[in-house]
Design a protein around this motif. Structure first.
Motif: not given
Lengths: 64, 150
Positions: B95-96, B99, B138, B142, B146
């Motif tokens: 996920i990071q 992002g 960013w 994310q 999610t």
């Protein structure tokens, strides 16, 4: 990739949070694997297999 | 009764995913460290900027050391983020990374695209605006990831 994680977890009567705790991952990770949205990397796949005392291919089906 | 935690519901709600998406206890600890470093950096940067503006006569080694302090702290913030990312839960890391990709892409595309708009009369953009676009990208990235993996 399809998997039997949800069934295996239900057989142990574990919640997603309990399984996540056993595997040292987040509950979201367990949920994403169960719904087929996310395929774990090998180290986590091995941890799952060891936890249920099964082979990786008994849990994950690469043909689906 | 539907209970996502028991496995009766195949999909988490977005809020459940956001809450669970903070990762494991170790992830949360690493996130706190990262936020702490970022706050320290931001406060130092603001403080140094204000100080140098109000003490414009300050010159020499002292001024250089003071001006360089935020750079030193930014290395700490960067290293703490790398530590968080390297040790993060697999899905949280994914996920990071998604992002970051969206934030970086949005920043590049917006900056380059906006230069063309400036030629036809759009207001001039500062470098800070690019940073804001990247940060917003960013955050949105994310949230989108999610949502996707919920």
């Amino acid at each position: 990739m399809k998997n039997r994680l949800r069934v295996l977890r239900a057989e142990q009567d574990w919640t997603q949070a309990a399984l996540a705790n056993h595997l040292d991952v987040s509950r979201q990770t367990v949920n994403a694997i169960e719904t087929g949205k996310f395929d774990p990397a090998l180290p986590l796949a091995f941890r799952i297999a060891r936890l249920f005392d099964l082979k990786i291919e008994d849990i994950f089906d690469p043909d689906n | 009764m539907i209970d996502a935690d028991s496995g009766d519901s195949p999909r988490m709600s977005f809020w459940e995913a956001l809450n669970a998406g903070c990762g494991t206890a170790a992830d949360r600890r690493n996130q706190y460290w990262f936020v702490g470093w970022c706050l320290t950096w931001a406060l130092t940067l603001s403080g140094v900027s204000v100080y140098l503006e109000t003490h414009s006569d300050l010159r020499g080694t002292g001024a250089w050391l003071l001006a360089g302090l935020p750079f030193v702290l930014s290395v700490g913030a960067l290293l703490s983020y790398l530590r968080f990312l390297r040790n993060a839960d697999e899905l949280l890391r994914k996920i990071q990374v998604e992002g970051l990709a969206i934030g970086f892409g949005a920043g590049i595309v917006f900056t380059l695209g906006y230069q063309v708009l400036e030629r036809v009369g759009a207001p001039e953009m500062s470098a800070n605006d690019t940073v804001i676009i990247m940060m917003a990208g960013w955050m949105i990235g994310q949230l989108a990831a999610t949502w996707h993996y919920r």
